[in-house]
Design an enzyme around this catalytic site. Structure first.
Site, PDB file in Angstrom:
ATOM      1  N   HIS A 121      12.359 -90.540 -56.612  1.00  0.00           N
ATOM      2  CA  HIS A 121      11.427 -91.529 -56.080  1.00  0.00           C
ATOM      3  C   HIS A 121      12.220 -92.744 -55.580  1.00  0.00           C
ATOM      4  O   HIS A 121      13.127 -93.211 -56.257  1.00  0.00           O
ATOM      5  CB  HIS A 121      10.446 -91.952 -57.167  1.00  0.00           C
ATOM      6  N   CYS A 176       4.510 -89.212 -57.447  1.00  0.00           N
ATOM      7  CA  CYS A 176       5.884 -89.070 -56.934  1.00  0.00           C
ATOM      8  C   CYS A 176       6.965 -89.118 -58.018  1.00  0.00           C
ATOM      9  O   CYS A 176       7.686 -88.162 -58.234  1.00  0.00           O
ATOM     10  CB  CYS A 176       6.180 -90.153 -55.899  1.00  0.00           C
TER      11      CYS A 176
HETATM   12 CA   LIG Z   1       4.669 -87.778 -53.556  1.00  0.00          CA
END
Ligand SMILES: [Ca+2]
Length: 474
Positions: free
Chosen positions: A129, A75
């Protein structure tokens, strides 16, 4: 300042703003839709049972990229790279705890840049993120948004519908999943879509907008309203093709077990149930994307809004025995990626041109008529949007870290025909796959003397483009 000077200044301001608006056509809006941990499990990507009517419709009025790759299948590293337009070698963000803004204090991210260029910017959900549900540090850009909807963990989930198939939701093994009762907006993705529509309706229409909506599904846990599970009878779910291959030719860092807790060792019935839950989450996400896309149309904004849909990286649903991201195989490195840009000639077509997520930033600058920062490392996809048969890259690059302590560093290059991967510059393994005959990457040809020349060439490319990354000491 006397009254005459004030009047003169006012007149000058009026004339210059009139000249500006007369000379400059209205700049297009940008709608960036993202999904988290999404494999190419969409109807438009030829998945045999996935039901994603809204994204399929978007692909029909845009260009669908069949060979788009993230730069790091995790991520935070992937999003930091895409949103800064810089490779992980430059961001040095290689884990979810690495902070882009500490590593590069002067970084100018994509939405921050558009904000500086006069756009109204808004974020609903996960674009950078956002560290849930662990409560980890948010990696959102504090300078990027006029409006940023707080992201939160949605536990405890809404009430559960009893399911006919129980899958063990172990602490580290297995895929936790749940069918919920209640409407779509009981869960955060439904709320992100509603708030995004609300923001579009109430925005300052004098400015073009950059609206980013980041859906959390199909990221684990696989929780979605029960009606999306009902789209997929269990017996309609097939398991991925897996040849009888012991994978002993594939290096250890690439294989199942290289990331602890990510292997699901369960019965075929439970595996089918896990895939079904994943697809239910994909359809739920698709419906929320549909809420935003339908509002765009209803508000008369479709003709002047560039829409980008992307995953942050792919996901395994049992290929190579893997049930997660962070590998450098095709399923993890590849992302579903669609751009609908009004007025471009390729609309409605698919492209097999190689794309990196690094290209998003320069593409949006190009399409919006916004100057692109000089430091960007991707390319504008405009030529491909005009003619989907055109190629602008000979290769696409992805990096990863795997192992119990993320101690193995992988780098891979995808060309039209080949994928070549090295672990620790080759010290812990080398892979070569021929996509002409082996699209699922089961036969490692790195030791085959017949392919020595292409292997040498691709390894040299990896060494040149992706030198080892200096780890930032925390
Ligand atoms: Ca992800």
């Amino acid at each position: 300042m006397n009254r005459r000077t004030s009047l003169l200044l006012l007149l000058l301001a009026l004339v210059s703003s009139w000249t500006l608006s007369a000379a400059t056509p209205a700049r297009p809006n940008v709608l960036l839709l993202m999904s988290d941990d999404l494999a190419a499990t969409l109807g438009c990507y030829d998945h045999p049972v996935a039901k994603t009517p809204h994204l399929d419709a978007l692909a029909k009025r845009g260009v669908q990229f069949d060979r788009a790759y993230c730069q790091f299948p995790h991520c935070n590293p992937s999003r930091a790279s895409m949103m800064s337009g810089l490779r992980p070698n430059t961001t040095r963000v290689t884990d979810n705890g690495d902070n882009l803004y500490q590593n590069l204090p002067d970084v100018m991210t994509l939405p921050h840049h558009f904000r500086e260029q006069g756009y109204a910017t808004a974020r609903c959900g996960k674009i950078f993120h956002l560290g849930v549900p662990t409560g980890a540090e948010s990696m959102d850009d504090p300078k990027a948004w006029h409006f940023g909807l707080p992201f939160r963990d949605e536990r405890p989930y809404p009430a559960t519908r009893a399911s006919e198939v129980k899958v063990k939701a172990g602490k580290k093994q297995g895929l936790p999943w749940q069918e919920t009762t209640g409407p779509d907006n009981n869960m955060v993705d439904g709320q992100f879509a509603e708030r995004a529509v609300d923001w579009m309706e109430k925005r300052d229409a004098a400015k073009p907008f950059f609206l980013a909506v980041g859906f959390h599904r199909p990221h684990l846990p696989l929780v979605a309203p029960a009606k999306y599970f009902d789209l997929y009878p269990l017996n309609s779910i097939t398991l991925p093709e897996a040849p009888e291959d012991d994978e002993s030719d594939i290096p250890l860092p690439a294989r199942n077990g290289a990331v602890p807790g990510y292997a699901l060792t369960s019965s075929p019935e439970q595996r089918r149930a896990a895939i079904r839950a994943y697809l239910a989450c994909v359809s739920y996400m698709d419906a929320q994307a549909g809420v935003v896309l339908e509002a765009l149309k209803r508000l008369g904004l479709e003709e002047n809004t560039i829409v980008v849909f992307s995953g942050d990286h792919g996901w395994h649903l049992g290929e190579h025995g893997l049930w997660h991201k962070r590998s450098l195989f095709e399923e993890s490195a590849r992302v579903p990626f669609i751009i609908a840009a009004p007025g471009t000639k390729g609309a409605g077509k698919r492209s097999s041109s190689l794309v990196e997520l690094l290209d998003v930033y320069p593409t949006l600058c190009d399409l919006a008529g916004v100057r692109a920062p000089d430091v960007l490392q991707g390319k504008s996809l405009r030529p491909v949007l005009e003619d989907p048969g055109v190629s602008i890259h000979d290769s696409a690059f992805t990096q990863a870290r795997r192992g119990k302590e993320a101690e193995y560093w992988g780098r891979t290059v995808r060309t039209n025909r080949w994928r070549c991967t090295e672990w620790d510059e080759g010290r812990n393994g080398i892979e070569l796959y021929d996509h002409n005959v082996d699209p699922h990457e089961y036969k490692n040809l790195a030791e085959d003397p017949q392919h020595a020349a292409v292997l040498k060439e691709l390894r040299a490319l990896l060494a040149e483009k992706l030198p080892p990354i200096e780890v930032v000491k925390k």
